[in-house]
Design an enzyme around this catalytic site. Structure first.
Site, PDB file in Angstrom:
ATOM      1  N   GLY A 132      27.487  39.585  25.959  1.00  0.00           N
ATOM      2  CA  GLY A 132      28.654  40.014  25.205  1.00  0.00           C
ATOM      3  C   GLY A 132      29.609  40.912  25.953  1.00  0.00           C
ATOM      4  O   GLY A 132      30.381  41.649  25.340  1.00  0.00           O
ATOM      5  N   SER A 133      29.611  40.844  27.304  1.00  0.00           N
ATOM      6  CA  SER A 133      30.549  41.711  28.029  1.00  0.00           C
ATOM      7  C   SER A 133      31.986  41.256  27.783  1.00  0.00           C
ATOM      8  O   SER A 133      32.900  42.082  27.699  1.00  0.00           O
ATOM      9  CB  SER A 133      30.216  41.745  29.524  1.00  0.00           C
ATOM     10  OG  SER A 133      30.484  40.511  30.128  1.00  0.00           O
ATOM     11  N   MET A 156      26.687  28.945  24.254  1.00  0.00           N
ATOM     12  CA  MET A 156      26.039  27.890  25.018  1.00  0.00           C
ATOM     13  C   MET A 156      25.688  26.663  24.164  1.00  0.00           C
ATOM     14  O   MET A 156      24.729  25.951  24.445  1.00  0.00           O
ATOM     15  CB  MET A 156      24.794  28.439  25.727  1.00  0.00           C
ATOM     16  CG  MET A 156      25.111  29.614  26.665  1.00  0.00           C
ATOM     17  SD  MET A 156      26.499  29.322  27.801  1.00  0.00           S
ATOM     18  CE  MET A 156      25.601  28.480  29.110  1.00  0.00           C
ATOM     19  N   ASN A 176      37.822  28.467  25.425  1.00  0.00           N
ATOM     20  CA  ASN A 176      36.557  28.719  26.104  1.00  0.00           C
ATOM     21  C   ASN A 176      36.840  29.359  27.454  1.00  0.00           C
ATOM     22  O   ASN A 176      37.906  29.184  28.045  1.00  0.00           O
ATOM     23  CB  ASN A 176      35.773  27.420  26.301  1.00  0.00           C
ATOM     24  CG  ASN A 176      34.395  27.684  26.893  1.00  0.00           C
ATOM     25  OD1 ASN A 176      33.725  28.645  26.519  1.00  0.00           O
ATOM     26  ND2 ASN A 176      33.985  26.856  27.843  1.00  0.00           N
ATOM     27  N   HIS A 236      35.064  29.844  31.284  1.00  0.00           N
ATOM     28  CA  HIS A 236      34.012  29.248  32.116  1.00  0.00           C
ATOM     29  C   HIS A 236      34.074  29.870  33.513  1.00  0.00           C
ATOM     30  O   HIS A 236      35.148  29.985  34.100  1.00  0.00           O
ATOM     31  CB  HIS A 236      34.220  27.733  32.201  1.00  0.00           C
ATOM     32  CG  HIS A 236      33.086  27.037  32.899  1.00  0.00           C
ATOM     33  ND1 HIS A 236      31.879  26.798  32.279  1.00  0.00           N
ATOM     34  CD2 HIS A 236      32.985  26.557  34.161  1.00  0.00           C
ATOM     35  CE1 HIS A 236      31.074  26.206  33.148  1.00  0.00           C
ATOM     36  NE2 HIS A 236      31.715  26.036  34.289  1.00  0.00           N
ATOM     37  N   ASP A 242      33.529  21.465  29.013  1.00  0.00           N
ATOM     38  CA  ASP A 242      34.439  22.190  29.909  1.00  0.00           C
ATOM     39  C   ASP A 242      35.566  21.300  30.444  1.00  0.00           C
ATOM     40  O   ASP A 242      35.963  21.421  31.602  1.00  0.00           O
ATOM     41  CB  ASP A 242      33.644  22.821  31.073  1.00  0.00           C
ATOM     42  CG  ASP A 242      32.518  23.729  30.573  1.00  0.00           C
ATOM     43  OD1 ASP A 242      32.733  24.429  29.577  1.00  0.00           O
ATOM     44  OD2 ASP A 242      31.427  23.722  31.169  1.00  0.00           O
ATOM     45  N   GLU A 295      37.155  37.848  34.495  1.00  0.00           N
ATOM     46  CA  GLU A 295      37.129  37.339  33.110  1.00  0.00           C
ATOM     47  C   GLU A 295      37.595  38.396  32.121  1.00  0.00           C
ATOM     48  O   GLU A 295      38.399  38.115  31.226  1.00  0.00           O
ATOM     49  CB  GLU A 295      35.703  36.895  32.733  1.00  0.00           C
ATOM     50  CG  GLU A 295      35.252  35.651  33.472  1.00  0.00           C
ATOM     51  CD  GLU A 295      33.857  35.192  33.055  1.00  0.00           C
ATOM     52  OE1 GLU A 295      33.549  34.009  33.249  1.00  0.00           O
ATOM     53  OE2 GLU A 295      33.065  36.012  32.537  1.00  0.00           O
TER      54      GLU A 295
HETATM   55  C1  GAR Z   1      30.693  34.413  31.035  1.00  0.00           C
HETATM   56  O1  GAR Z   1      30.626  34.566  32.425  1.00  0.00           O
HETATM   57  C2  GAR Z   1      31.312  33.088  30.668  1.00  0.00           C
HETATM   58  O2  GAR Z   1      32.276  32.655  31.590  1.00  0.00           O
HETATM   59  C3  GAR Z   1      30.122  32.190  30.684  1.00  0.00           C
HETATM   60  O3  GAR Z   1      29.087  32.951  30.096  1.00  0.00           O
HETATM   61  C4  GAR Z   1      29.298  34.318  30.454  1.00  0.00           C
HETATM   62  C5  GAR Z   1      29.100  35.169  29.221  1.00  0.00           C
HETATM   63  O4  GAR Z   1      28.964  36.518  29.586  1.00  0.00           O
HETATM   64  N1  GAR Z   1      30.372  30.990  29.953  1.00  0.00           N
HETATM   65  C6  GAR Z   1      29.818  29.815  30.232  1.00  0.00           C
HETATM   66  O5  GAR Z   1      29.026  29.641  31.116  1.00  0.00           O
HETATM   67  C7  GAR Z   1      30.267  28.683  29.304  1.00  0.00           C
HETATM   68  N2  GAR Z   1      29.768  27.434  29.745  1.00  0.00           N
HETATM   69  P1  GAR Z   1      29.080  37.649  28.463  1.00  0.00           P
HETATM   70  O6  GAR Z   1      28.087  37.316  27.360  1.00  0.00           O
HETATM   71  O7  GAR Z   1      28.707  38.922  29.166  1.00  0.00           O
HETATM   72  O8  GAR Z   1      30.497  37.650  27.973  1.00  0.00           O
END
Ligand code: GAR
Length: 356
Positions: free
Chosen positions: A175-176, A256, A273, A275, A311, A340
């Site tokens: 959840g960052s 996911m 989304n 990625h 994606d 991000e």
């Molecule tokens: C992020 O890096 C996002 O880009 C990735 O999951 C991470 C979630 O981090 N998303 C994917 O891989 C989607 N296919 P977070 O929970 O710390 O925000």
């Protein structure tokens, strides 16, 4: 004061009596917080299918969990008394769990009814399996269009379509990114508010992040579907909740599971989304490890619209991150995260600003 809540024992006695007389017991369940004409007609229709109607209502704690803080408006005792004043309702019982499974098992009705936007397939897996095993007839009844508790409450609150735009964050992990989006909302940089955080994995960090920010949480029951997919029931619960919370924009932040119809159509052009690669390079799982393994000199992150593919939707923004010879998956992931956290709130703000 008199209680209008029946015990399961009282309902069992009624059930015995009815079956001796070859008559039928009908069961339905729901919250019934603020009674409206849609409820009244639905309950009359349910009652007419048999000879007695039992309504199982969610306890106050389970309503809070399902609908968020501020609900229920009326306590279980008040809801029971209101329901019992209807000619169609013979008994009201209260159940504590989110699901009606235990109450169905205890009552074993002849007929179980649900409101119109359900299909037998969108019943929760566990409920459906139990009903099938007990040989209970499932009936889906039509609802009165435009009449719902959430519409009633919104109208009473004087909410009009010009209010702040509402965002749902969907995630499965730390959840960052959710934290970065919530911080932007708090500082007024998002141009909207976060209405709910939806998560398919109990106990993960993103739920804690939501709690810290006082945002309602929805933990989706992943059901029996294999990894990466959502059951029909989970998808329906998700869409119902997004509509009830009048969500304008859905943002996936490490969610996911693949979204599909009818959600994509209901939120066409309004699902984003994030990625961690420069799409179309390295879609799907483990993109950071793949970009390291492929010897690329740079990678990055992408914000894109969600379509039925994995994606593949229209790209809205990308940011490059160079790959250093010393990089590991962890160090590279950390630098991608920084990018991000910068770009995602900005793209969300642009999207919200562009919505009429
Ligand atoms: C992020 O890096 C996002 O880009 C990735 O999951 C991470 C979630 O981090 N998303 C994917 O891989 C989607 N296919 P977070 O929970 O710390 O925000």
């Amino acid at each position: 004061t008199q209680s209008f809540i029946s015990s399961l024992g009282e309902v069992a006695a009624l059930r015995e009596q009815l079956s001796r007389e070859d008559r039928k017991l009908v069961l339905t369940n729901g919250v019934f917080d603020v009674l409206h004409i849609g409820h009244v007609r639905y309950l009359a229709e349910a009652r007419a299918l048999g000879d007695a109607l039992v309504v199982a209502i969610n306890s106050d704690a389970s309503v809070r969990e399902l609908k968020g803080p501020g609900r229920p408006v009326n306590t279980a005792a008040e809801r029971a008394e209101t329901l019992r004043a209807l000619r169609s309702v013979d008994h009201v019982v209260v159940f504590e769990e989110r699901r009606a499974t235990n109450v169905i098992d205890a009552i074993r009705p002849d007929i179980y009814t649900k409101g119109g936007d359900y299909t037998p397939d969108s019943l929760n897996d566990e409920e459906k399996a139990l009903l099938d095993r007990l040989g209970v007839e499932i009936r889906i009844l039509s609802l009165v269009p435009g009449k719902s508790t959430s519409a009633t409450l919104a109208q009473l609150a004087g909410e009009t379509p010009g209010g702040p735009k509402r965002v749902a964050i969907l995630g499965s992990g730390t959840g960052s990114n959710a934290r970065a989006i919530l911080a932007a909302a708090k500082d007024g940089r998002l141009g909207g508010e976060v209405a709910v955080v939806v998560c398919d994995v109990p106990g993960v960090g993103i739920l804690q992040v939501a709690e810290e920010h006082g945002v309602p949480r929805l933990v989706l029951d992943p059901g029996t579907e294999k990894r990466g997919r959502l059951t029909d029931a989970a998808l329906k619960e998700l869409l119902d909740r997004l509509r009830a919370l009048r969500v304008d924009l859905i943002v996936c932040a490490g969610f996911m599971r693949v979204l599909r119809e009818p959600l994509l159509d209901a939120y066409a052009g309004r699902i984003l989304n994030l990625h961690p690669s420069l799409l179309p390079k390295h879609p799907g799982l483990d993109p950071v490890a793949k970009s390291l393994a492929s010897g690329d000199s740079e990678t990055g992150c992408t914000v894109h619209l969600v379509d039925a593919g994995i994606d593949t939707g229209e790209i809205l923004r990308q940011e490059r991150v160079s790959i250093l010879p010393s990089d590991t998956v962890e160090s590279l992931t950390e630098r991608i995260h920084e990018a991000e956290h910068r770009i995602y709130p900005e793209v969300i703000a642009e999207r919200l600003a562009g919505m009429e």
